[in-house]
Design a protein around this motif. Structure first.
Motif, PDB file in Angstrom:
ATOM      1  N   LEU A 437       0.827  -1.208   0.000  1.00  0.00           N
ATOM      2  CA  LEU A 437       0.000   0.000   0.000  1.00  0.00           C
ATOM      3  C   LEU A 437       0.857   1.253   0.000  1.00  0.00           C
ATOM      4  N   VAL A 438       1.945   1.243   0.754  1.00  0.00           N
ATOM      5  CA  VAL A 438       2.850   2.405   0.790  1.00  0.00           C
ATOM      6  C   VAL A 438       3.445   2.642  -0.592  1.00  0.00           C
ATOM      7  N   ARG A 439       3.886   1.581  -1.251  1.00  0.00           N
ATOM      8  CA  ARG A 439       4.501   1.722  -2.575  1.00  0.00           C
ATOM      9  C   ARG A 439       3.484   2.221  -3.599  1.00  0.00           C
ATOM     10  N   GLU A 440       2.299   1.656  -3.604  1.00  0.00           N
ATOM     11  CA  GLU A 440       1.281   2.065  -4.567  1.00  0.00           C
ATOM     12  C   GLU A 440       0.815   3.496  -4.301  1.00  0.00           C
ATOM     13  N   ALA A 441       0.712   3.859  -3.034  1.00  0.00           N
ATOM     14  CA  ALA A 441       0.300   5.226  -2.691  1.00  0.00           C
ATOM     15  C   ALA A 441       1.337   6.232  -3.165  1.00  0.00           C
ATOM     16  N   GLU A 442       2.610   5.918  -2.982  1.00  0.00           N
ATOM     17  CA  GLU A 442       3.662   6.833  -3.426  1.00  0.00           C
ATOM     18  C   GLU A 442       3.624   7.012  -4.941  1.00  0.00           C
ATOM     19  N   ARG A 443       3.309   5.964  -5.646  1.00  0.00           N
ATOM     20  CA  ARG A 443       3.196   6.064  -7.098  1.00  0.00           C
ATOM     21  C   ARG A 443       2.084   7.025  -7.503  1.00  0.00           C
ATOM     22  N   LEU A 444       1.038   7.122  -6.677  1.00  0.00           N
ATOM     23  CA  LEU A 444      -0.091   8.004  -6.959  1.00  0.00           C
ATOM     24  C   LEU A 444       0.086   9.407  -6.371  1.00  0.00           C
ATOM     25  N   GLY A 445       1.209   9.624  -5.698  1.00  0.00           N
ATOM     26  CA  GLY A 445       1.435  10.931  -5.083  1.00  0.00           C
ATOM     27  C   GLY A 445       0.871  11.058  -3.691  1.00  0.00           C
ATOM     28  N   LEU A 446       0.515   9.940  -3.065  1.00  0.00           N
ATOM     29  CA  LEU A 446       0.014   9.940  -1.689  1.00  0.00           C
ATOM     30  C   LEU A 446       1.143   9.545  -0.739  1.00  0.00           C
ATOM     31  N   MET A 447       1.166  10.157   0.438  1.00  0.00           N
ATOM     32  CA  MET A 447       2.204   9.877   1.417  1.00  0.00           C
ATOM     33  C   MET A 447       1.579   9.162   2.613  1.00  0.00           C
ATOM     34  N   LEU A 486      -7.140   1.861  -3.373  1.00  0.00           N
ATOM     35  CA  LEU A 486      -6.013   1.047  -2.920  1.00  0.00           C
ATOM     36  C   LEU A 486      -6.464   0.055  -1.834  1.00  0.00           C
ATOM     37  N   LEU A 487      -7.312   0.494  -0.948  1.00  0.00           N
ATOM     38  CA  LEU A 487      -7.777  -0.383   0.136  1.00  0.00           C
ATOM     39  C   LEU A 487      -8.580  -1.558  -0.398  1.00  0.00           C
TER      40      LEU A 487
END
Length: 488
Positions: A437-447, A486-487
């Motif tokens: 989830l952290v990796r996919e979020a970073e790809r979308l610009g989410l921290m 993502l969830l």
């Protein structure tokens, strides 16, 4: 008093009416002080709100609000069909300290009257405004630069020549006076301007306390999970960190042995960082009792108490510090904007003098113009109006995030700590992969900031610290939708 019965408490008078103090606040003080002073004890039954409203001549709805506040703070419990019972357990040492104060016996920590004479990248997250979901960051959009500039201009225009040259070691008197008024009225802390010291923020204040109190090898009790930046300050001072776990009542000191040479404890009682737990009344009193036995100091970090979305801000731990063990640290860097760099310390007299001497030695980094500008901002209605506006906007942002997640990812997470502050905790369902989830979020610009980064010895399920305050409404809605996908 027998268990489950109420006798003397019904005769409690309301405190004397004082200017600016509402009936609700007076009713709250009457019950809370009766508990803290031992007149009401654990398991004693309170009269009904109907009885008290008739007795005191105030609206029943007002008394209901008082009971809800006392329950939220952990002083009482309420159950349908069982009434309201006192739940806070008061240590004997706390009652003795209250008695000593009333009878005029000298406190061993009381020193001479304080005089106004001199005593010769939390990492990358903090800078990224508008990046979902950075925590502990206020929105810079809620105070117009022109509004702030107008107060600065008025303050500078009224500045006297001596204010441009003569140094007030504790900080500008006019600012300290405004802060003292605010703390008395809104945080329940009885203090005066001469007891305050201006710093450039809470971490700076904590560093000053650490330098004055700690020697290499001393023990410091900290929350687990907790605020890593503060832990690093203590480590730099050469201290050994003792990690006290956080549960649903706040910090649990039962695992910290009295044999430990603990000189200091650091806590965030109003909105624990990061879990968001409110420290219960019983735990607050246990903490004060522990500090008295250990001859230790308590640092109270009141970093975002202004932003409570369920009720009025909870009283500070300092407000019940009859033992004079609490060092209260506050800041305007979150109430206004993060680069304001203005904070303050309220320390017991013995420690105040030591901190002032150190601060005078190493120099003061807070400019007089910023101090006078903030004092001007606080003098009129602008500051409280800004807090109300900010609280409403942050609550709206929080609700946008929560409503969007609920609509688009039901059953895929659990939320806690959402009642106050700039962040909440999002707990993952067992089948989700935190790292993915952290990796996919970073790809979308989410921290996404994993809760595990704030844990040391405690073992908690996977979760994220989700900040929402530094977003626009559109950003909050869009980023919550991305997170919901993502969830899934």
């Amino acid at each position: 008093m027998s268990k489950g019965k109420f006798s003397s408490g019904v005769d409690l008078p309301l405190p004397v009416n004082a200017p600016g103090v509402t009936k609700q606040e007076r009713a709250y003080q009457a019950i809370r002080d009766a508990i803290l002073n031992g007149l009401l004890q654990a398991s004693d039954r309170l009269p009904s709100t109907r009885v008290l409203s008739q007795r005191w001549g105030i609206a029943r709805g007002t008394v209901e609000s008082v009971f809800e506040r006392l329950q939220l703070e952990g002083y009482i419990t309420r159950k349908v069909g069982s009434g309201s019972l006192v739940s806070a357990v008061i240590p004997d040492s706390y009652l003795k300290a209250v008695t000593d104060t009333r009878t005029g016996e000298p406190d061993r920590n009381e020193s001479v009257e304080i005089e106004e004479t001199p005593v010769r990248q939390e990492g990358r997250y903090r800078a990224q405004v508008g990046v979902p979901f950075v925590a502990r960051l206020a929105s810079p959009l809620l105070i117009a630069p022109a509004e702030w500039a107008a107060h600065l201009q008025r303050a500078m225009a009224a500045m006297k020549p001596e204010q441009m040259c003569d140094v007030e070691p504790q900080g500008a008197w006019v600012l300290r006076d405004q802060i003292a008024q605010y703390l008395r009225k809104h945080r329940g802390i009885d203090c005066r301007a001469e007891q305050l010291l201006i710093t450039n923020g809470i971490r700076h204040s904590i560093d000053l306390v650490a330098r004055c109190v700690l020697k290499p090898g001393d023990d410091v009790c900290v929350e687990d999970p907790g605020y890593p930046a503060v832990h690093r300050i203590f480590e730099k001072a050469g201290a050994n960190l003792l990690y006290a776990p956080i549960d649903n009542e706040g910090i649990d000191l039962h695992g910290i042995s009295d044999s430990a040479e603990c000189r200091l404890a650091y806590v965030t009682p109003a909105h624990q960082s990061p879990l968001g737990v409110i420290m219960s009344a019983t735990r607050r009193l246990e903490l004060l009792d522990w500090a008295q036995r250990q001859n230790a100091w308590i640092i109270e970090d009141d970093y975002d108490s202004e932003f409570n979305y369920q009720s009025a801000p909870l009283p500070a731990l300092k407000s019940i510090d009859s033992m004079k063990r609490v060092v209260y640290c506050g800041s305007f860097n979150q109430a206004l904007f993060s680069n304001l760099r203005l904070g303050y310390i309220l320390a017991p007299p013995e420690l105040h003098h030591r901190i002032l001497a150190l601060w005078h030695t190493i120099g003061r980094s807070v400019g007089v113009s910023e101090q006078l500008g903030l004092a001007e901002f606080m003098r009129g209605p602008a500051f409280l109006r800004h807090l109300r506006r900010s609280r409403q906007e942050y609550q709206t942002l929080r609700d946008i995030v929560l409503d969007t997640l609920m609509a688009e990812a039901p059953g895929r997470y659990r939320i806690s700590g959402e009642h106050a502050g700039f962040h909440l905790i999002l707990w993952l369902s067992p089948d989700q992969d935190e790292d993915a989830l952290v990796r996919e979020a970073e790809r979308l610009g989410l921290m996404l900031q994993p809760l595990r980064n704030s844990c040391r010895e405690i073992d908690l399920p996977p979760a994220f610290v989700l900040g929402f305050a530094a977003l626009t409404r559109a950003q909050a809605r869009n980023s919550a939708r991305q997170l919901a996908r993502l969830l899934h």
